[in-house]
Design a protein around this motif. Structure first.
Motif, PDB file in Angstrom:
ATOM      1  N   ASP A 115      67.826  63.000  97.246  1.00  0.00           N
ATOM      2  CA  ASP A 115      69.230  63.395  97.132  1.00  0.00           C
ATOM      3  C   ASP A 115      69.478  64.659  97.951  1.00  0.00           C
ATOM      4  O   ASP A 115      68.542  65.316  98.415  1.00  0.00           O
ATOM      5  CB  ASP A 115      69.618  63.589  95.660  1.00  0.00           C
ATOM      6  CG  ASP A 115      68.802  64.669  94.975  1.00  0.00           C
ATOM      7  OD1 ASP A 115      68.612  65.762  95.548  1.00  0.00           O
ATOM      8  OD2 ASP A 115      68.352  64.432  93.838  1.00  0.00           O
ATOM      9  N   ASN A 116      70.746  65.000  98.131  1.00  0.00           N
ATOM     10  CA  ASN A 116      71.105  66.136  98.983  1.00  0.00           C
ATOM     11  C   ASN A 116      70.517  67.455  98.496  1.00  0.00           C
ATOM     12  O   ASN A 116      70.101  68.289  99.303  1.00  0.00           O
ATOM     13  CB  ASN A 116      72.629  66.248  99.111  1.00  0.00           C
ATOM     14  CG  ASN A 116      73.199  65.173  99.994  1.00  0.00           C
ATOM     15  OD1 ASN A 116      72.497  64.560 100.803  1.00  0.00           O
ATOM     16  ND2 ASN A 116      74.486  64.902  99.837  1.00  0.00           N
ATOM     17  N   GLU A 117      70.478  67.661  97.197  1.00  0.00           N
ATOM     18  CA  GLU A 117      69.916  68.896  96.653  1.00  0.00           C
ATOM     19  C   GLU A 117      68.429  69.021  97.017  1.00  0.00           C
ATOM     20  O   GLU A 117      67.966  70.091  97.418  1.00  0.00           O
ATOM     21  CB  GLU A 117      70.090  68.928  95.134  1.00  0.00           C
ATOM     22  CG  GLU A 117      69.594  70.196  94.490  1.00  0.00           C
ATOM     23  CD  GLU A 117      69.813  70.208  92.989  1.00  0.00           C
ATOM     24  OE1 GLU A 117      68.973  70.801  92.291  1.00  0.00           O
ATOM     25  OE2 GLU A 117      70.811  69.634  92.510  1.00  0.00           O
ATOM     26  N   THR A 118      67.712  67.929  96.907  1.00  0.00           N
ATOM     27  CA  THR A 118      66.289  67.930  97.248  1.00  0.00           C
ATOM     28  C   THR A 118      66.094  68.102  98.748  1.00  0.00           C
ATOM     29  O   THR A 118      65.188  68.821  99.176  1.00  0.00           O
ATOM     30  CB  THR A 118      65.616  66.632  96.761  1.00  0.00           C
ATOM     31  OG1 THR A 118      65.836  66.508  95.351  1.00  0.00           O
ATOM     32  CG2 THR A 118      64.128  66.635  97.043  1.00  0.00           C
ATOM     33  N   LEU A 119      66.934  67.477  99.549  1.00  0.00           N
ATOM     34  CA  LEU A 119      66.856  67.659 101.000  1.00  0.00           C
ATOM     35  C   LEU A 119      67.086  69.120 101.383  1.00  0.00           C
ATOM     36  O   LEU A 119      66.392  69.647 102.259  1.00  0.00           O
ATOM     37  CB  LEU A 119      67.870  66.754 101.711  1.00  0.00           C
ATOM     38  CG  LEU A 119      67.544  65.268 101.707  1.00  0.00           C
ATOM     39  CD1 LEU A 119      68.715  64.462 102.264  1.00  0.00           C
ATOM     40  CD2 LEU A 119      66.269  64.990 102.495  1.00  0.00           C
ATOM     41  N   LEU A 120      68.035  69.774 100.730  1.00  0.00           N
ATOM     42  CA  LEU A 120      68.279  71.195 100.997  1.00  0.00           C
ATOM     43  C   LEU A 120      67.072  72.030 100.599  1.00  0.00           C
ATOM     44  O   LEU A 120      66.712  72.990 101.283  1.00  0.00           O
ATOM     45  CB  LEU A 120      69.517  71.687 100.247  1.00  0.00           C
ATOM     46  CG  LEU A 120      70.854  71.361 100.868  1.00  0.00           C
ATOM     47  CD1 LEU A 120      71.990  71.784  99.937  1.00  0.00           C
ATOM     48  CD2 LEU A 120      71.010  72.043 102.220  1.00  0.00           C
TER      49      LEU A 120
ATOM     50  N   ALA B 122      76.114  73.104 107.555  1.00  0.00           N
ATOM     51  CA  ALA B 122      75.392  74.289 108.020  1.00  0.00           C
ATOM     52  C   ALA B 122      75.457  75.404 106.978  1.00  0.00           C
ATOM     53  O   ALA B 122      74.480  76.122 106.768  1.00  0.00           O
ATOM     54  CB  ALA B 122      75.951  74.767 109.351  1.00  0.00           C
ATOM     55  N   LYS B 123      76.590  75.537 106.315  1.00  0.00           N
ATOM     56  CA  LYS B 123      76.748  76.561 105.273  1.00  0.00           C
ATOM     57  C   LYS B 123      75.811  76.279 104.099  1.00  0.00           C
ATOM     58  O   LYS B 123      75.172  77.202 103.565  1.00  0.00           O
ATOM     59  CB  LYS B 123      78.206  76.607 104.805  1.00  0.00           C
ATOM     60  CG  LYS B 123      78.487  77.567 103.683  1.00  0.00           C
ATOM     61  CD  LYS B 123      78.698  78.965 104.213  1.00  0.00           C
ATOM     62  CE  LYS B 123      79.239  79.873 103.113  1.00  0.00           C
ATOM     63  NZ  LYS B 123      78.278  80.861 102.676  1.00  0.00           N
ATOM     64  N   ALA B 124      75.699  75.029 103.686  1.00  0.00           N
ATOM     65  CA  ALA B 124      74.805  74.667 102.588  1.00  0.00           C
ATOM     66  C   ALA B 124      73.353  74.961 102.963  1.00  0.00           C
ATOM     67  O   ALA B 124      72.586  75.498 102.149  1.00  0.00           O
ATOM     68  CB  ALA B 124      74.979  73.194 102.224  1.00  0.00           C
ATOM     69  N   LYS B 125      72.965  74.630 104.194  1.00  0.00           N
ATOM     70  CA  LYS B 125      71.609  74.911 104.657  1.00  0.00           C
ATOM     71  C   LYS B 125      71.356  76.415 104.712  1.00  0.00           C
ATOM     72  O   LYS B 125      70.311  76.899 104.277  1.00  0.00           O
ATOM     73  CB  LYS B 125      71.379  74.296 106.043  1.00  0.00           C
ATOM     74  CG  LYS B 125      71.259  72.797 106.033  1.00  0.00           C
ATOM     75  CD  LYS B 125      71.038  72.292 107.453  1.00  0.00           C
ATOM     76  CE  LYS B 125      70.723  70.829 107.488  1.00  0.00           C
ATOM     77  NZ  LYS B 125      70.456  70.359 108.858  1.00  0.00           N
ATOM     78  N   TYR B 126      72.325  77.147 105.242  1.00  0.00           N
ATOM     79  CA  TYR B 126      72.204  78.603 105.339  1.00  0.00           C
ATOM     80  C   TYR B 126      72.031  79.217 103.948  1.00  0.00           C
ATOM     81  O   TYR B 126      71.134  80.031 103.725  1.00  0.00           O
ATOM     82  CB  TYR B 126      73.453  79.168 106.029  1.00  0.00           C
ATOM     83  CG  TYR B 126      73.437  80.675 106.175  1.00  0.00           C
ATOM     84  CD1 TYR B 126      72.885  81.261 107.301  1.00  0.00           C
ATOM     85  CD2 TYR B 126      73.970  81.504 105.195  1.00  0.00           C
ATOM     86  CE1 TYR B 126      72.862  82.642 107.445  1.00  0.00           C
ATOM     87  CE2 TYR B 126      73.955  82.878 105.325  1.00  0.00           C
ATOM     88  CZ  TYR B 126      73.395  83.438 106.458  1.00  0.00           C
ATOM     89  OH  TYR B 126      73.363  84.802 106.596  1.00  0.00           O
ATOM     90  N   ASP B 127      72.872  78.825 103.020  1.00  0.00           N
ATOM     91  CA  ASP B 127      72.810  79.374 101.662  1.00  0.00           C
ATOM     92  C   ASP B 127      71.487  79.045 100.973  1.00  0.00           C
ATOM     93  O   ASP B 127      70.912  79.888 100.276  1.00  0.00           O
ATOM     94  CB  ASP B 127      73.980  78.869 100.817  1.00  0.00           C
ATOM     95  CG  ASP B 127      75.315  79.455 101.244  1.00  0.00           C
ATOM     96  OD1 ASP B 127      75.332  80.467 101.977  1.00  0.00           O
ATOM     97  OD2 ASP B 127      76.352  78.877 100.845  1.00  0.00           O
ATOM     98  N   ALA B 128      71.000  77.817 101.170  1.00  0.00           N
ATOM     99  CA  ALA B 128      69.730  77.419 100.553  1.00  0.00           C
ATOM    100  C   ALA B 128      68.576  78.259 101.096  1.00  0.00           C
ATOM    101  O   ALA B 128      67.708  78.701 100.335  1.00  0.00           O
ATOM    102  CB  ALA B 128      69.477  75.933 100.801  1.00  0.00           C
ATOM    103  N   TRP B 129      68.571  78.493 102.391  1.00  0.00           N
ATOM    104  CA  TRP B 129      67.512  79.296 103.007  1.00  0.00           C
ATOM    105  C   TRP B 129      67.645  80.761 102.586  1.00  0.00           C
ATOM    106  O   TRP B 129      66.661  81.413 102.256  1.00  0.00           O
ATOM    107  CB  TRP B 129      67.565  79.135 104.511  1.00  0.00           C
ATOM    108  CG  TRP B 129      66.454  79.782 105.300  1.00  0.00           C
ATOM    109  CD1 TRP B 129      65.296  80.332 104.817  1.00  0.00           C
ATOM    110  CD2 TRP B 129      66.396  79.924 106.714  1.00  0.00           C
ATOM    111  NE1 TRP B 129      64.535  80.812 105.847  1.00  0.00           N
ATOM    112  CE2 TRP B 129      65.185  80.568 107.032  1.00  0.00           C
ATOM    113  CE3 TRP B 129      67.247  79.572 107.741  1.00  0.00           C
ATOM    114  CZ2 TRP B 129      64.805  80.862 108.342  1.00  0.00           C
ATOM    115  CZ3 TRP B 129      66.877  79.860 109.041  1.00  0.00           C
ATOM    116  CH2 TRP B 129      65.667  80.506 109.331  1.00  0.00           C
ATOM    117  N   LEU B 130      68.871  81.256 102.549  1.00  0.00           N
ATOM    118  CA  LEU B 130      69.112  82.641 102.163  1.00  0.00           C
ATOM    119  C   LEU B 130      68.579  82.938 100.757  1.00  0.00           C
ATOM    120  O   LEU B 130      68.038  84.015 100.491  1.00  0.00           O
ATOM    121  CB  LEU B 130      70.612  82.954 102.241  1.00  0.00           C
ATOM    122  CG  LEU B 130      71.042  84.382 101.921  1.00  0.00           C
ATOM    123  CD1 LEU B 130      70.443  85.362 102.936  1.00  0.00           C
ATOM    124  CD2 LEU B 130      72.562  84.484 101.930  1.00  0.00           C
TER     125      LEU B 130
END
Length: 87
Positions: free
Chosen positions: A22-27, A53-61
């Motif tokens: 799912d998307n949460e796990t992919l992030l 891109a914002k979701a990826k950025y926030d997950a990494w942050l």
């Protein structure tokens, strides 16, 4: 097998999972990979309308401060849960 080899194996296995996570796990996979390979986030925030891109950025942050070894191990553990194939 050392941790780096196990991480590389997990990366390869993650690309061949039979069921797409799912998307949460992919992030989570994305952010752990970036933290393990690049360390703390080192890019400018994306535009507010670039939602992916914002979701990826926030997950990494959120992983800022997490060490490389810990990020690798969490990635390995997550892929193992998803695939049951990692030694």
């Amino acid at each position: 097998m050392d941790q780096k080899e196990a991480f590389e194996k997990a990366v390869a296995v993650s690309k061949t999972l039979q069921t797409k996570p799912d998307n949460e796990t992919l992030l989570r996979l994305y952010s752990l990979y970036k933290q393990a390979t690049e360390g703390d986030i080192n890019i400018a925030p994306p535009g507010m309308f670039d939602f992916v891109a914002k979701a990826k950025y926030d997950a990494w942050l959120k992983l800022s401060g997490l060490g490389t070894a810990d990020a690798m191990q969490q990635y390995i553990n997550l892929v193992a849960q998803l695939s049951r194939k990692i030694d």
